[in-house]
Design a protein around this motif. Structure first.
Motif, PDB file in Angstrom:
ATOM      1  N   PHE A  15     -69.711 -23.865 -32.601  1.00 14.71           N
ATOM      2  CA  PHE A  15     -69.042 -24.559 -31.257  1.00 14.71           C
ATOM      3  C   PHE A  15     -69.508 -26.019 -31.346  1.00 14.71           C
ATOM      4  CE2 PHE A  15     -70.132 -20.093 -29.985  1.00 14.71           C
ATOM      5  CZ  PHE A  15     -68.574 -19.724 -29.731  1.00 14.71           C
ATOM      6  N   LEU A  18     -72.951 -27.035 -32.777  1.00 16.43           N
ATOM      7  CA  LEU A  18     -73.814 -26.048 -32.737  1.00 16.43           C
ATOM      8  C   LEU A  18     -73.494 -24.836 -33.532  1.00 16.43           C
ATOM      9  CD1 LEU A  18     -76.324 -24.817 -30.620  1.00 16.43           C
ATOM     10  CD2 LEU A  18     -74.406 -23.028 -30.211  1.00 16.43           C
ATOM     11  N   GLY A  41     -79.380 -17.114 -26.752  1.00 17.93           N
ATOM     12  CA  GLY A  41     -78.684 -18.081 -27.398  1.00 17.93           C
ATOM     13  C   GLY A  41     -79.089 -17.744 -28.856  1.00 17.93           C
ATOM     14  N   ALA A  42     -79.476 -16.606 -29.173  1.00 14.70           N
ATOM     15  CA  ALA A  42     -79.761 -16.420 -30.869  1.00 14.70           C
ATOM     16  C   ALA A  42     -78.087 -16.211 -31.341  1.00 14.70           C
ATOM     17  CB  ALA A  42     -80.396 -15.156 -30.939  1.00 14.70           C
ATOM     18  N   GLY A  43     -77.169 -15.978 -30.922  1.00 17.26           N
ATOM     19  CA  GLY A  43     -75.760 -15.674 -31.350  1.00 17.26           C
ATOM     20  C   GLY A  43     -75.662 -14.301 -31.397  1.00 17.26           C
ATOM     21  N   THR A  46     -71.829 -13.794 -29.607  1.00 22.17           N
ATOM     22  CA  THR A  46     -71.076 -14.576 -30.472  1.00 22.17           C
ATOM     23  C   THR A  46     -70.781 -13.763 -31.651  1.00 22.17           C
ATOM     24  OG1 THR A  46     -71.881 -16.501 -29.834  1.00 22.17           O
ATOM     25  CG2 THR A  46     -70.436 -16.386 -31.889  1.00 22.17           C
ATOM     26  N   GLN A  83     -71.017  -8.631 -21.650  1.00 22.67           N
ATOM     27  CA  GLN A  83     -72.469  -8.881 -21.293  1.00 22.67           C
ATOM     28  C   GLN A  83     -72.572  -8.719 -19.840  1.00 22.67           C
ATOM     29  OE1 GLN A  83     -74.565 -12.001 -23.133  1.00 22.67           O
ATOM     30  NE2 GLN A  83     -76.249 -11.555 -22.123  1.00 22.67           N
ATOM     31  N   HIS A 189     -82.673  -7.340 -25.644  1.00 22.80           N
ATOM     32  CA  HIS A 189     -84.002  -8.170 -26.049  1.00 22.80           C
ATOM     33  C   HIS A 189     -84.905  -7.252 -25.263  1.00 22.80           C
ATOM     34  CE1 HIS A 189     -82.036 -11.454 -23.457  1.00 22.80           C
ATOM     35  NE2 HIS A 189     -82.149 -10.158 -22.990  1.00 22.80           N
TER      36      HIS A 189
HETATM   37  N1  LIG Z   1     -67.653 -20.655 -25.706  1.00 16.53           N
HETATM   38  C1  LIG Z   1     -68.758 -21.431 -26.203  1.00 16.53           C
HETATM   39  N2  LIG Z   1     -68.624 -22.687 -26.239  1.00 16.53           N
HETATM   40  C2  LIG Z   1     -69.822 -23.474 -26.790  1.00 16.53           C
HETATM   41  N3  LIG Z   1     -70.990 -22.721 -27.066  1.00 16.53           N
HETATM   42  C3  LIG Z   1     -71.059 -21.540 -27.006  1.00 16.53           C
HETATM   43  C4  LIG Z   1     -70.068 -20.643 -26.684  1.00 16.53           C
HETATM   44  N4  LIG Z   1     -70.586 -19.271 -26.531  1.00 16.53           N
HETATM   45  C5  LIG Z   1     -71.825 -19.496 -27.049  1.00 16.53           C
HETATM   46  N5  LIG Z   1     -72.250 -20.690 -27.145  1.00 16.53           N
HETATM   47  C6  LIG Z   1     -73.514 -21.356 -27.587  1.00 16.53           C
HETATM   48  O1  LIG Z   1     -73.725 -20.479 -28.926  1.00 16.53           O
HETATM   49  C7  LIG Z   1     -75.001 -19.970 -28.813  1.00 16.53           C
HETATM   50  C8  LIG Z   1     -75.206 -18.482 -29.033  1.00 16.53           C
HETATM   51  O2  LIG Z   1     -74.738 -17.794 -28.016  1.00 16.53           O
HETATM   52  P1  LIG Z   1     -74.588 -16.248 -27.487  1.00 16.53           P
HETATM   53  O3  LIG Z   1     -73.940 -16.094 -26.027  1.00 16.53           O
HETATM   54  O4  LIG Z   1     -74.102 -15.793 -28.929  1.00 16.53           O
HETATM   55  O5  LIG Z   1     -76.190 -15.959 -27.289  1.00 16.53           O
HETATM   56  P2  LIG Z   1     -76.921 -14.474 -27.173  1.00 16.53           P
HETATM   57  O6  LIG Z   1     -77.522 -14.263 -28.322  1.00 16.53           O
HETATM   58  O7  LIG Z   1     -75.727 -13.704 -26.848  1.00 16.53           O
HETATM   59  O8  LIG Z   1     -77.876 -14.822 -25.960  1.00 16.53           O
HETATM   60  P3  LIG Z   1     -78.213 -13.937 -24.518  1.00 16.53           P
HETATM   61  O9  LIG Z   1     -79.375 -13.028 -25.246  1.00 16.53           O
HETATM   62  O10 LIG Z   1     -78.633 -15.022 -23.801  1.00 16.53           O
HETATM   63  O11 LIG Z   1     -76.996 -13.275 -24.036  1.00 16.53           O
HETATM   64  C9  LIG Z   1     -75.512 -20.538 -27.549  1.00 16.53           C
HETATM   65  O12 LIG Z   1     -76.410 -21.628 -27.884  1.00 16.53           O
HETATM   66  C10 LIG Z   1     -74.504 -20.754 -26.824  1.00 16.53           C
HETATM   67  O13 LIG Z   1     -74.655 -22.051 -25.896  1.00 16.53           O
END
Ligand SMILES: Nc1ncnc2c1ncn2[C@@H]1O[C@H](COP(=O)(O)OP(=O)(O)OP(=O)(O)O)[C@@H](O)[C@H]1O
Ligand SMILES: [Mg+2]
Lengths: 241, 384
Positions: A15, A18, A41-43, A46, A83, A189
């Motif tokens: 993204f 990132l 924010g681990a991903g 995504t 989520q 988590h």
């Molecule tokens: N649509 C997007 N545009 C920009 N950045 C994004 C987007 N989606 C996710 N990110 C970034 O990608 C990274 C991973 O996000 P992700 O939502 O996959 O985390 P997560 O592991 O699901 O976290 P959580 O436990 O908080 O749900 C984060 O830094 C987030 O800010």
């Protein structure tokens, strides 16, 4: 069911600058519950969206149930629970479940009532979603993901806000689905919940830190709890693979 | 009751920061009024385009003492040629003249009969037969004034005493007949077409934009996209859902206009409804398309003036599209309201049928198809 439900090969997703998922490879056999564990924010989300074909990988290959994602046709066999509960708050519980069921090709009314009963909302089936409590909404969301009997369930933090008694019920239901051959991917988590998964993947900064059963992960690090094991991997004190 | 001004200030600060963080709202907020004002300025400063007026001159000159051979018609024509606001086009008598009126090449026709001058001399009064196209009420006002002035001047040149002899009453009368509409049609009848089209577009547009925005913000769009449904299916399905309400509204409004407000209409109401249905389809898809550019309700509200004002100004509701400044005319042809207004006016006032209005319908269909495609393409999703 044949062997592997999900195969990720060096998958990356950026993204902007990132690297939300960074060259991650992962294989999930059919019929198990796989836990994605990692900090905010681990991903995890995504990764799940990549598996559901909602995002296209910048690099690498995503194969789900034998199809190369994104693939519209295979989506009828996938159930995705987002989520944050994503529901039509101005529709009733039953209308929501029936809608998502029909979109995936399941328009059997009895099945709709069956999943509503499963998430223990039979009495509230006609209530508008906007009038439900937070945990109830979460349960409706799960029902919407289950209604069309998917072969693969993607659950992004499914038990947040759900009370302990129902959570236990959920997990025993997941187990039953596994026995029917359904593959489940759960992000979380909550570590004690992770203990219930057949296999776990520790994820941090878009990479897979470690993988294995809860017992083997603890054993590898010599730690008593999953939390400590995770921290050990995160600090890089243990190097696997 | 006391007011804690620190709290008030904190709240004000929060609102300020929220808006300043929302760059798009800030941009729209500042720029939209400028766009609308520029449009209005361009329109109003463009100067009145001249109304094409056809003249049929069969007048035979008469002999006037001290002056010689005179044709009053020729004198009136001469005055009109130098008059701002009209452009004179000579026509031959016969069906070709009526056809020119029908096609809109001229918006009115003045006929000077063979004994026009003689009759005026004998009666000391000019009776000027004018046939108006009739679909634009402004023409009647404008032409009436211009023609009266030209006739008075011509008469005065004939006999300087004439105007005094007649006293207060002008020695000129304009006999107006209409190709379409007519004296029974009032200003609302002329605007009814535009109003109907505007209402149909406006509410369908809002309904679609807000619903789609909500779909995105409550996350159900993500979930929908994780079902086998394709983007085109989603757009078409939502469109049909909105259509039921938008069409009900269009029908209610049409019946109300006819039964309660008693508008005059010359053509088929079924055809009116068909045009409205097309307009609604276009508006719904415009809404779906634009909603992808709005991240919150604020921005949706800002889209309303951005979309609706220019449509009202340029669609021909008030100014005929052909008379718009060159800079703005192409814009008008991008707007569904232009075709809707023209088609509805043609049906309601001119009584035209499908055979005459099909180009407008075709334009609306093209717009609808283009917008369905744009709406489907704009649904944010990186996958096929
Ligand atoms: N649509 C997007 N545009 C920009 N950045 C994004 C987007 N989606 C996710 N990110 C970034 O990608 C990274 C991973 O996000 P992700 O939502 O996959 O985390 P997560 O592991 O699901 O976290 P959580 O436990 O908080 O749900 C984060 O830094 C987030 O800010
Ligand atoms: Mg997440």
């Amino acid at each position: 069911m044949n062997d592997d439900a999900i195969i990720l090969e060096s998958v990356s997703k950026r993204f902007g600058k990132l690297e939300a998922v960074d060259g991650l490879s992962l294989t999930i056999p059919a019929g198990i519950t796989y836990g994605l564990l990692g900090p905010n924010g681990a991903g995890k989300t995504t990764l799940i969206r990549l598996i559901a074909g909602l995002l296209r990988a910048d690099a690498g290959a995503v194969r789900v149930l034998g199809a190369s994602m994104p693939d519209k046709a295979i989506l009828a066999r996938i159930g995705y629970m987002t989520q944050a509960y994503a529901l039509y708050t101005d529709l009733s519980v039953r209308e929501n479940v029936a809608f998502f069921g029909a979109m995936a090709g399941q328009s059997d009314r009895a099945r709709v009532d069956e999943v509503i009963a499963l998430v223990d909302l039979a009495e509230r089936a006609s209530s508008l979603v906007s009038t439900l409590s937070g945990g109830m909404k979460q349960r409706v969301s799960l029902a919407c993901a289950l209604v069309h009997r998917p072969a693969l369930l993607l659950l992004d933090e499914p038990t947040v806000g759900v009370d302990p008694q129902l959570r236990v019920q959920f997990w025993s239901y997941f187990r039953r689905l596994n026995n029917e051959g359904v593959t489940i991917v759960v992000s979380s988590h909550v570590m004690d919940e992770a203990e219930r998964c057949d296999r776990l993947g520790f994820i941090r900064q878009g990479r897979l830190l470690a993988e294995g059963s809860s017992a083997s992960l603890r054993q590898q690090t010599g730690m008593a709890t999953l939390e400590e094991a995770f921290l050990a991997f995160a600090e890089g004190t243990i190097v696997t693979r | 009751m006391t007011i804690d001004f620190r709290r008030v200030r904190t709240l004000a600060g929060r609102v300020f920061r929220q808006i300043i963080h929302d760059r798009r709202t800030m941009g729209l907020f500042l720029i939209v009024p400028l766009i609308v004002l520029t449009l209005a300025a361009l329109l109003l400063r463009a100067g009145q385009a001249s109304v094409p007026l056809g003249l049929i001159d069969q007048d035979e000159p008469i002999d006037v003492m001290l002056v010689g051979e005179v044709s009053l018609a020729a004198r009136i024509t001469q005055t009109l040629r130098t008059t701002e606001g009209v452009s004179v086009i000579a026509l031959e008598p016969g069906p070709a003249a009526e056809e020119a009126l029908r096609r809109g090449e001229v918006r009115g026709i003045v006929t000077f009969g063979p004994d026009f001058s003689a009759a005026a001399r004998d009666a000391q009064h000019i009776s000027l037969p004018v046939r108006l196209e009739g679909s634009n009420p402004m023409d009647a006002f404008a032409l009436q004034a211009v023609l009266t002035r030209a006739a008075v001047q011509a008469l005065a040149s004939l006999s300087p005493l004439a105007s005094q002899l007649a006293g207060d009453e002008l020695p000129v009368s304009i006999e107006t007949t209409y190709l379409y509409g007519g004296p029974a049609f009032d200003n609302f009848d002329y605007l009814a077409a535009g109003m109907m089209a505007l209402m149909a577009i406006f509410f369908a547009f809002i309904l679609a934009t807000v619903t789609f925005l909500r779909e995105r913000s409550q996350g159900t769009m993500e979930r929908l996209l994780a079902t086998p449904a394709t983007r085109l299916e989603i757009v078409l399905g939502c469109m049909l859902g909105f259509m039921i309400f938008a069409l009900t509204q269009a029908a209610t409004q049409l019946i109300f206009m006819v039964v309660v407000l008693g508008i005059h209409y010359a053509g088929s109401l079924l055809l009116v409804f068909l045009v409205e249905a097309l307009l609604v389809i276009v508006a719904v898809n415009l809404g779906i398309f634009l909603s992808t550019f709005a991240h919150n309700e604020f921005q949706v509200v800002q889209f309303i003036p951005l979309v609706i004002f220019p449509m009202v100004l340029l669609s021909g509701m008030f100014w005929p599209v052909e008379e718009l400044p060159d800079l703005l005319r192409p814009l008008a042809y991008l707007m569904p309201l232009t075709y809707g207004n023209t088609a509805l006016r043609d049906i309601l006032i001119k009584g035209w049928g499908l055979a005459d209005i099909w180009p407008q319908l075709a334009a609306l269909v093209v717009l609808a198809v283009a917008l369905v495609a744009a709406a489907a393409a704009s649904m944010r999703r990186e996958v096929a």
